[in-house]
Write an enzyme that holds these catalytic residues in place. Sequence first.
Site, PDB file in Angstrom:
ATOM      1  N   HIS A  24      12.816  -2.173   2.510  1.00 33.38           N
ATOM      2  CA  HIS A  24      12.186  -0.934   2.969  1.00 33.38           C
ATOM      3  C   HIS A  24      13.032   0.223   2.469  1.00 33.38           C
ATOM      4  CE1 HIS A  24       9.564  -3.387   5.265  1.00 33.38           C
ATOM      5  NE2 HIS A  24      10.605  -3.980   5.817  1.00 33.38           N
TER       6      HIS A  24
ATOM      7  N   ASN B  34       8.170  -5.460  -0.648  1.00 36.09           N
ATOM      8  CA  ASN B  34       7.998  -4.319   0.251  1.00 36.09           C
ATOM      9  C   ASN B  34       6.508  -4.243   0.567  1.00 36.09           C
ATOM     10  OD1 ASN B  34       7.733  -1.944   1.620  1.00 36.09           O
ATOM     11  ND2 ASN B  34       8.981  -0.724   0.209  1.00 36.09           N
TER      12      ASN B  34
ATOM     13  N   TYR C 206      10.814   9.263   1.028  1.00 35.90           N
ATOM     14  CA  TYR C 206      10.790   8.204   0.015  1.00 35.90           C
ATOM     15  C   TYR C 206      11.439   8.608  -1.315  1.00 35.90           C
ATOM     16  CZ  TYR C 206       7.578   5.957   3.281  1.00 35.90           C
ATOM     17  OH  TYR C 206       7.025   5.386   4.401  1.00 35.90           O
TER      18      TYR C 206
ATOM     19  N   PRO D  24       0.785  -1.217   0.000  1.00 34.50           N
ATOM     20  CA  PRO D  24       0.000   0.000   0.000  1.00 34.50           C
ATOM     21  C   PRO D  24       0.831   1.288   0.000  1.00 34.50           C
ATOM     22  CG  PRO D  24      -0.244  -1.192   2.076  1.00 34.50           C
ATOM     23  CD  PRO D  24       0.466  -2.100   1.127  1.00 34.50           C
ATOM     24  N   ASN D  25       0.328   2.227  -0.778  1.00 34.44           N
ATOM     25  CA  ASN D  25       0.860   3.595  -0.890  1.00 34.44           C
ATOM     26  C   ASN D  25       2.163   3.686  -1.677  1.00 34.44           C
ATOM     27  OD1 ASN D  25      -1.259   4.827   0.710  1.00 34.44           O
ATOM     28  ND2 ASN D  25      -0.360   3.744   2.438  1.00 34.44           N
TER      29      ASN D  25
ATOM     30  N   ALA E  62       3.079  -0.644   5.015  1.00 37.74           N
ATOM     31  CA  ALA E  62       2.725  -0.710   6.444  1.00 37.74           C
ATOM     32  C   ALA E  62       2.289  -2.106   6.876  1.00 37.74           C
ATOM     33  CB  ALA E  62       1.640   0.314   6.754  1.00 37.74           C
TER      34      ALA E  62
ATOM     35  N   GLU F 288      13.071  -8.875   1.973  1.00 37.59           N
ATOM     36  CA  GLU F 288      12.220  -7.767   2.414  1.00 37.59           C
ATOM     37  C   GLU F 288      12.964  -6.460   2.144  1.00 37.59           C
ATOM     38  OE1 GLU F 288      11.691  -8.444   6.586  1.00 37.59           O
ATOM     39  OE2 GLU F 288      10.669  -6.529   6.894  1.00 37.59           O
TER      40      GLU F 288
ATOM     41  N   ARG G 213       4.710  11.024  -2.754  1.00 33.35           N
ATOM     42  CA  ARG G 213       4.490  10.763  -1.334  1.00 33.35           C
ATOM     43  C   ARG G 213       5.719  11.149  -0.492  1.00 33.35           C
ATOM     44  NH1 ARG G 213       4.784   4.638   1.097  1.00 33.35           N
ATOM     45  NH2 ARG G 213       3.968   5.163   3.149  1.00 33.35           N
TER      46      ARG G 213
ATOM     47  N   ARG H 246      12.664   5.725  12.459  1.00 31.85           N
ATOM     48  CA  ARG H 246      11.364   6.400  12.385  1.00 31.85           C
ATOM     49  C   ARG H 246      10.501   6.047  13.613  1.00 31.85           C
ATOM     50  NH1 ARG H 246       9.012   5.502   6.597  1.00 31.85           N
ATOM     51  NH2 ARG H 246       7.628   7.183   7.322  1.00 31.85           N
TER      52      ARG H 246
HETATM   53  C1  DHK Z   1       7.027   1.828   3.284  1.00 27.38           C
HETATM   54  C2  DHK Z   1       5.850   2.130   3.890  1.00 27.38           C
HETATM   55  O1  DHK Z   1       4.749   2.368   3.189  1.00 27.38           O
HETATM   56  C3  DHK Z   1       5.746   2.257   5.364  1.00 27.38           C
HETATM   57  O2  DHK Z   1       4.475   1.935   5.850  1.00 27.38           O
HETATM   58  C4  DHK Z   1       6.806   1.457   6.075  1.00 27.38           C
HETATM   59  C5  DHK Z   1       8.207   1.407   4.052  1.00 27.38           C
HETATM   60  C6  DHK Z   1       8.182   1.766   5.496  1.00 27.38           C
HETATM   61  C7  DHK Z   1       9.502   1.749   3.312  1.00 27.38           C
HETATM   62  O3  DHK Z   1      10.370   2.387   3.878  1.00 27.38           O
HETATM   63  O4  DHK Z   1       9.611   1.353   2.149  1.00 27.38           O
HETATM   64  O5  DHK Z   1       6.772   1.732   7.453  1.00 27.38           O
END
Ligand code: DHK
Length: 139
Positions: free
Chosen positions: A99, A73, A23, A10-11, A76, A97, A18, A106
């Site tokens: 991130h 990835n 990011y 998600p996201n 959340a 995995e 974002r 964080r």
């Molecule tokens: C991406 C997200 O969307 C967050 O919810 C995670 C992660 C961290 C990232 O750093 O890629 O907490």
Amino acid sequence: MKTFYVLNGPNLNRLGKREPDIYGNETLENVEQRISQLASENEATVIFRQSNHEGDLIDWIHEAEHASGIILNPGAFTHYSYAIRDAIASVPVSVVEVHISNVHKREPFRHTSVISPVTTGQIVGFGLKGYELALQSFL
Ligand code: DHK
């Protein structure tokens, strides 16, 4: 030819827009191009997917059971999805995995990954380069 899945939760479709201070400015399409290029240089192929829905990620992990590796990835979901954790445990394929941000710097809720006990390893805090590092680890 080896096939790798790159699954984003998600996201992550919002990359580039974002919270760029966290990011970065690049989009998921940029990542896909670079990963696909790296794969083709190494006679491998990549299946690249993103969803905002937990069940899609679970279905794709099952679909990838015969793949050579999964780069995941889960956004959340990392921090609380026992269903994704169990999906990983249900397949014989190695999962790395990723991130983008350094989750350990964080908020405290990001310090826990419920999927780490069933993944091969974790790449954290190297920005979008983390996806390439994960693919290189498989190659
Ligand atoms: C991406 C997200 O969307 C967050 O919810 C995670 C992660 C961290 C990232 O750093 O890629 O907490």
